[in-house]
Design a protein around this motif. Structure first.
Motif, mmCIF file in Angstrom:
data_model
loop_
_atom_site.group_PDB
_atom_site.id
_atom_site.type_symbol
_atom_site.label_atom_id
_atom_site.label_comp_id
_atom_site.label_asym_id
_atom_site.label_seq_id
_atom_site.Cartn_x
_atom_site.Cartn_y
_atom_site.Cartn_z
ATOM 1 N N GLU A 169 0.827 -1.210 0.000
ATOM 2 C CA GLU A 169 0.000 0.000 0.000
ATOM 3 C C GLU A 169 0.859 1.258 0.000
ATOM 4 N N SER A 170 1.942 1.219 0.789
ATOM 5 C CA SER A 170 2.834 2.379 0.820
ATOM 6 C C SER A 170 3.481 2.605 -0.542
ATOM 7 N N ALA A 171 3.880 1.486 -1.183
ATOM 8 C CA ALA A 171 4.478 1.625 -2.516
ATOM 9 C C ALA A 171 3.469 2.167 -3.515
ATOM 10 N N ASN A 172 2.214 1.683 -3.426
ATOM 11 C CA ASN A 172 1.180 2.186 -4.332
ATOM 12 C C ASN A 172 0.930 3.674 -4.121
ATOM 13 N N LEU A 175 3.776 5.477 -5.666
ATOM 14 C CA LEU A 175 3.661 5.483 -7.128
ATOM 15 C C LEU A 175 2.583 6.469 -7.585
ATOM 16 N N ALA A 176 1.458 6.500 -6.842
ATOM 17 C CA ALA A 176 0.404 7.454 -7.205
ATOM 18 C C ALA A 176 0.902 8.885 -7.065
ATOM 19 N N ALA A 177 1.643 9.126 -5.970
ATOM 20 C CA ALA A 177 2.190 10.476 -5.784
ATOM 21 C C ALA A 177 3.185 10.816 -6.881
ATOM 22 N N LEU A 178 4.019 9.825 -7.244
ATOM 23 C CA LEU A 178 4.979 10.065 -8.331
ATOM 24 C C LEU A 178 4.269 10.311 -9.653
ATOM 25 N N GLY A 179 3.148 9.562 -9.882
ATOM 26 C CA GLY A 179 2.392 9.781 -11.105
ATOM 27 C C GLY A 179 1.807 11.189 -11.172
ATOM 28 N N GLU A 180 1.253 11.639 -10.036
ATOM 29 C CA GLU A 180 0.713 13.005 -10.007
ATOM 30 C C GLU A 180 1.814 14.031 -10.200
ATOM 31 N N GLU A 181 2.955 13.790 -9.555
ATOM 32 C CA GLU A 181 4.070 14.724 -9.710
ATOM 33 C C GLU A 181 4.581 14.724 -11.146
ATOM 34 N N ASN A 182 4.619 13.525 -11.762
ATOM 35 C CA ASN A 182 5.076 13.431 -13.150
ATOM 36 C C ASN A 182 4.130 14.188 -14.079
ATOM 37 N N THR A 183 2.813 14.030 -13.828
ATOM 38 C CA THR A 183 1.839 14.751 -14.654
ATOM 39 C C THR A 183 1.997 16.261 -14.497
ATOM 40 N N ARG A 184 2.202 16.690 -13.243
ATOM 41 C CA ARG A 184 2.365 18.124 -13.001
ATOM 42 C C ARG A 184 3.626 18.657 -13.672
ATOM 43 N N LEU A 185 4.736 17.924 -13.527
ATOM 44 C CA LEU A 185 5.982 18.361 -14.137
ATOM 45 C C LEU A 185 5.901 18.331 -15.665
ATOM 46 N N GLN A 186 5.176 17.308 -16.182
ATOM 47 C CA GLN A 186 5.022 17.236 -17.634
ATOM 48 C C GLN A 186 4.251 18.443 -18.154
ATOM 49 N N GLY A 187 3.195 18.837 -17.407
ATOM 50 C CA GLY A 187 2.448 20.024 -17.810
ATOM 51 C C GLY A 187 3.318 21.263 -17.809
#
Length: 406
Positions: A169-172, A175-187
Motif C-alpha cells: 500500500e505504501s508503494a502504491n 507510485l500514485a504520488a509520483l504519477g501526479e508529480e510526473n503529470t504536473r511536471l510534464q504540464g
C-alpha cells in the motif's frame, strides 16, 4: 483478525465463569466463598495491571512477564485447590504462556502449566509410582506446546502478510504520488516548451510567408510592370497578365494553407480518429490510391495541441507519399497507449536511404518542430525499394490538462 485482544482477555473470562460457579456452590461455607472471591479479584487485578494496562510488555519484556506468569500460575493453582471450577483458569495459562512470555520461554510456561493442571509438583516427586503422572504431564505439555507453536506460526505469517500489504500500500501511494508529480511536471515542461517555441513558430511562419506569399507578390508586380511596358503588344500583355493571375492564385492558395495549418477545420467538428478517417479517405479518393486507417487502443479526448500535432503529421506524411513515394498502398495507424499516442504512416513505395538525404524538406522539418514542442519523437524508416514508415509519438495529455499561457 487480530487475536491478541481475545487471547489477553481470555483469563478474565474464564476467571469470571469459575467465580460464578464457586460463589453459587452452597456446599462451601460463606466465609470460604468470600475468601475465594477475594482471591479471584486479586487475580483479575494482577492480570489487568501486568497485561492489559501495559500492552507493550507481553512477548517483549521477559522479567515483568516472568513475574506475571509465575504469579498467575500460583494464584490459579491456589484457587483450583479451593474449588475445582478454577481449573478453567489453570487451563487458560497454556495460551497465556505464548501471549506473555517471549520466544522459547513460552514453552517453559507451558510445561509449568501442565504440572499444575495434573497435580502438585511435590506430590509428583513423593508419589511411589509417579511415572504415569509424569508421562501425562509430558504429554499435555507437548500437546499444548505444539498447539501454541502452530498458533504462533500462524500469527507470525499473518504479521508478515500484514507487513507485506502495508509495504505494498505504501508503494502504491508513492507510485500514485509520483504519477501526479510526473503529470504536473510534464504540464510545466510542455508549457515551458510552448512558450519557448512561440518565437520559433513565428520565425517559421515569417520565413514561409517570405518564401511563398512575398515572392509571389513580387512576381505579380514584376509581371504587371512588364505588361505596362509592352502595352503595344497585345499578345505579350495577355501573357504577362496570365502569369500574374497564376501567381496570384498560387499566393491565395498558400495563404489559405497557412491559415488552415493554424486551425485545422476537421478537428473543430470531430475528434482525432474521425478527422483522420476523413483525411485518409479523401486523400485516397483524390490520388486514386488505396489508403486505410486503423485505430488501436481505447480512443479518448486529448489536448487540442496533441490532436493538432498528430493530424498535421499524418497530413504532411500523406503529402510526401503523393509527391515522392509512387506507392500502391498506404496504411495509417493511430495507437492509443497508456502514456503516449502514436501515429504511423507506412507506404509500399520506392523508398530512399535517409542517411543519404541532405537535410529535410520544409514539411518534415515543420513536423519535427511540432513534435519536439510536445516532447515527442519523430522517426523515419526507409530503404530503397522497401517503402517508407513515418512514426510520430507524443504524450497522451488529456483534454482537460492545463497547457500554460498561450
Amino acid at each position: 483478525m487480530d487475536w491478541d485482544g481475545p487471547w489477553r482477555a481470555l483469563p478474565l473470562g474464564l476467571l469470571a465463569l469459575a467465580t460464578l460457579i464457586a460463589a453459587a456452590d452452597a456446599a462451601t461455607p460463606p466465609a470460604a466463598r468470600l475468601l475465594t472471591v477475594a482471591l479471584a479479584a486479586a487475580v483479575a487485578a494482577w492480570h489487568w495491571w501486568m497485561v492489559l494496562a501495559h500492552p507493550q510488555w507481553p512477548e517483549r519484556a521477559l522479567t515483568p512477564m516472568a513475574i506475571y506468569f509465575a504469579g498467575l500460575l500460583a494464584l490459579a493453582w491456589l484457587l483450583s485447590v479451593r474449588h475445582p471450577a478454577y481449573t478453567l483458569l489453570v487451563i487458560a495459562c497454556f495460551p497465556m504462556a505464548f501471549v506473555a512470555l517471549p520466544g522459547r520461554h513460552a514453552y517453559l510456561g507451558v510445561a509449568a502449566s501442565a504440572v499444575v493442571v495434573l497435580g502438585d509438583p511435590v506430590a509428583l516427586v513423593r508419589s511411589g509410582d509417579s511415572w504415569p503422572r509424569v508421562a501425562a504431564v509430558l504429554g499435555v505439555a507437548a500437546l499444548a506446546a505444539f498447539l501454541g507453536w502452530v498458533i504462533r506460526a500462524m500469527e507470525a505469517e499473518v504479521g508478515r502478510r500484514r507487513a507485506a500489504n502495508r509495504a505494498l500500500e505504501s508503494a502504491n501511494l508513492r507510485l500514485a504520488a509520483l504519477g501526479e508529480e510526473n503529470t504536473r511536471l510534464q504540464g510545466k515542461l510542455l508549457a515551458a516548451a510552448r512558450r519557448t517555441g512561440v518565437e520559433g513558430e513565428r520565425g517559421r511562419m515569417a520565413r514561409e510567408i517570405h518564401d511563398t506569399v512575398a515572392q509571389s507578390l513580387a512576381g505579380i508586380v514584376t509581371q504587371l510592370e512588364a505588361a505596362e511596358e509592352a502595352a503595344d503588344d497585345a499578345a505579350a500583355v495577355r501573357h504577362r497578365l496570365s502569369v500574374a493571375r497564376n501567381l496570384a492564385r498560387e499566393s491565395l492558395t498558400e495563404v489559405r494553407r497557412a491559415l488552415h495549418e493554424l486551425r485545422p477545420g476537421p478537428l473543430t467538428e470531430a475528434r482525432l480518429p474521425q478527422a483522420l478517417s476523413a483525411l485518409v479517405t479523401g486523400w485516397g479518393d483524390r490520388h486514386e490510391l488505396p489508403a486505410t486507417l486503423t485505430v488501436t487502443g481505447t480512443a479518448r479526448p486529448l489536448h487540442p495541441e496533441v490532436e493538432v500535432t498528430l493530424f498535421r503529421a499524418v497530413q504532411e506524411a500523406l503529402v510526401n507519399v503523393a509527391r515522392h513515394a509512387r506507392a500502391g498502398r498506404t496504411v495509417v495507424t493511430l495507437s492509443y497507449m497508456e502514456d503516449v499516442v502514436v501515429a504511423d504512416v507506412r507506404d509500399d513505395g520506392v523508398g530512399f536511404t535517409p542517411s543519404a538525404v541532405s537535410g529535410e524538406g520544409f514539411g518534415l522539418t515543420a513536423m519535427r518542430q511540432r513534435v519536439n514542442r510536445l516532447a515527442g519523437n519523430l522517426g523515419v524508416e526507409s530503404a530503397p525499394g522497401q517503402g517508407t514508415a513515418i512514426s510520430v509519438s507524443v504524450p497522451a495529455i488529456p483534454a482537460e490538462a492545463e497547457w500554460g499561457t498561450r
